[in-house]
Scaffold this active site. Sequence first.
Site, mmCIF file in Angstrom:
data_model
loop_
_atom_site.group_PDB
_atom_site.id
_atom_site.type_symbol
_atom_site.label_atom_id
_atom_site.label_comp_id
_atom_site.label_asym_id
_atom_site.label_seq_id
_atom_site.Cartn_x
_atom_site.Cartn_y
_atom_site.Cartn_z
ATOM 1 C CG HIS A 137 -10.693 1.469 10.256
ATOM 2 N ND1 HIS A 137 -10.028 0.776 11.232
ATOM 3 C CD2 HIS A 137 -10.197 0.989 9.078
ATOM 4 C CE1 HIS A 137 -9.186 -0.092 10.692
ATOM 5 N NE2 HIS A 137 -9.280 0.024 9.376
ATOM 6 C CD GLU A 163 -10.054 1.752 14.493
ATOM 7 O OE1 GLU A 163 -9.236 2.649 14.233
ATOM 8 O OE2 GLU A 163 -10.502 0.962 13.649
ATOM 9 C CB ILE A 218 -0.974 0.009 1.199
ATOM 10 C CG1 ILE A 218 -1.837 -1.266 1.204
ATOM 11 C CG2 ILE A 218 -1.873 1.244 1.137
ATOM 12 C CD1 ILE A 218 -2.749 -1.420 2.421
ATOM 13 N NE ARG A 266 -5.044 -2.733 12.146
ATOM 14 C CZ ARG A 266 -5.636 -2.738 10.944
ATOM 15 N NH1 ARG A 266 -5.871 -1.594 10.317
ATOM 16 N NH2 ARG A 266 -6.017 -3.866 10.378
HETATM 17 C C1 8YV Z 1 -10.238 -4.025 7.712
HETATM 18 C C2 8YV Z 1 -8.151 -2.839 7.494
HETATM 19 O O1 8YV Z 1 -10.587 -4.880 6.733
HETATM 20 O O2 8YV Z 1 -7.471 -4.406 5.910
HETATM 21 C C3 8YV Z 1 -7.227 -3.845 6.956
HETATM 22 O O3 8YV Z 1 -6.196 -4.068 7.586
HETATM 23 O O4 8YV Z 1 -7.785 -2.016 8.221
HETATM 24 C C4 8YV Z 1 -9.566 -2.824 7.138
HETATM 25 O O5 8YV Z 1 -9.694 -2.646 5.805
HETATM 26 C C5 8YV Z 1 -11.417 -3.615 8.502
HETATM 27 O O6 8YV Z 1 -10.953 -3.148 9.716
HETATM 28 C C6 8YV Z 1 -12.418 -4.720 8.668
HETATM 29 O O7 8YV Z 1 -11.958 -5.734 9.490
#
Ligand code: 8YV
Length: 325
Positions: free
Chosen positions: A281, A263, A157, A234
């Site tokens: 989020h 959160e 990412i 995070r």
């Molecule tokens: C989670 C995310 O999918 O992919 C991740 O690591 O942070 C989110 O896209 C979301 O928290 C659902 O569990």
Amino acid sequence: MTETIDIVLTGPLPNQTADGLDKAFTVFRPFTGAEQKAKLEKVADKIRGVAAGESHERLDDAFFDRYPHLEILASCGVGYDHIDANAAAKRGIVVTNTPDVLTDEVADTALGLLLATVRQLPQADAYLRAGQWLRKPFPFTDTLRGKTMGIVGLGRIGNAIAKRAEAFGLGLAYHSRSPKPGAPYPYYPSLVAMAEAVDILMVITPGGAATKHLINAKVLEALGPKGVLINIARGSVVDEKALIAALKAGKIASAGLDVFEHEPNVPKELIDIPHVVLLPHVGSASVHTRNAMGNLVVENLKRWFSGKGPITPVVETPWPKPTKG
Ligand code: 8YV
């Protein structure tokens, strides 16, 4: 009669993908209430798979103890800091996540959040709705022109964010535990040194103990009074108290946050700061991308139970298992 495979779903998945799960397996949903919980307790020793949906419930030894015949834990999300993958590995449980299918979505959101923060787009929208434009124009804002962004974590990412940032004309640098071979951007082994050198810090590194409070008071101080912090990784990576203090004291200019330490609880002190942009989020949360993530969860489980091995195992539980010697 063919044997059914019992699995647990720990939190909601997009409808379309949850249907796919129900077609292939007998699914227990303890998060829906007491009835399902009671049913699940009766069959706990028959459970062979877990689909971890929209829940960041901690999945560790205490959880694995409940299901002695668990073979696979398929999680919906690329980050799996809520899962003790090493504990799973010791028990021979395979853990899968959902990389790649969300990379572009999260990178898009990161750039959107950056623009929103620097150009104060949510504040400008609120200004218009409140009828203030009729009084006088919205004040001029900061800009991305001539700015450099330091990326904390140049993974999949991080790289997709860097590509987009190049198109925006931003200068780039990165910090990670070790340099990434072939990365075309300057590498900073010291996060503080990078924070000093850039205008924007873009945080996109995995969560967990290794990165807890990586962004602390010292890093924020180094970023400086014109600096902008974006966190799309995070909440645990940023020391939220230190961030609030830095914002209040003008030690950094502003912040755009998609994630928080506790959160969905967001400190009132943050909410009360007008020049930050706060998102609930939503990095990967489009219908398209969440369906793709959910489908990958279902496919990992289906592949596993048809004996073909998982599609996207995490590094702690590689597949095929490495041979000893
Ligand atoms: C989670 C995310 O999918 O992919 C991740 O690591 O942070 C989110 O896209 C979301 O928290 C659902 O569990």
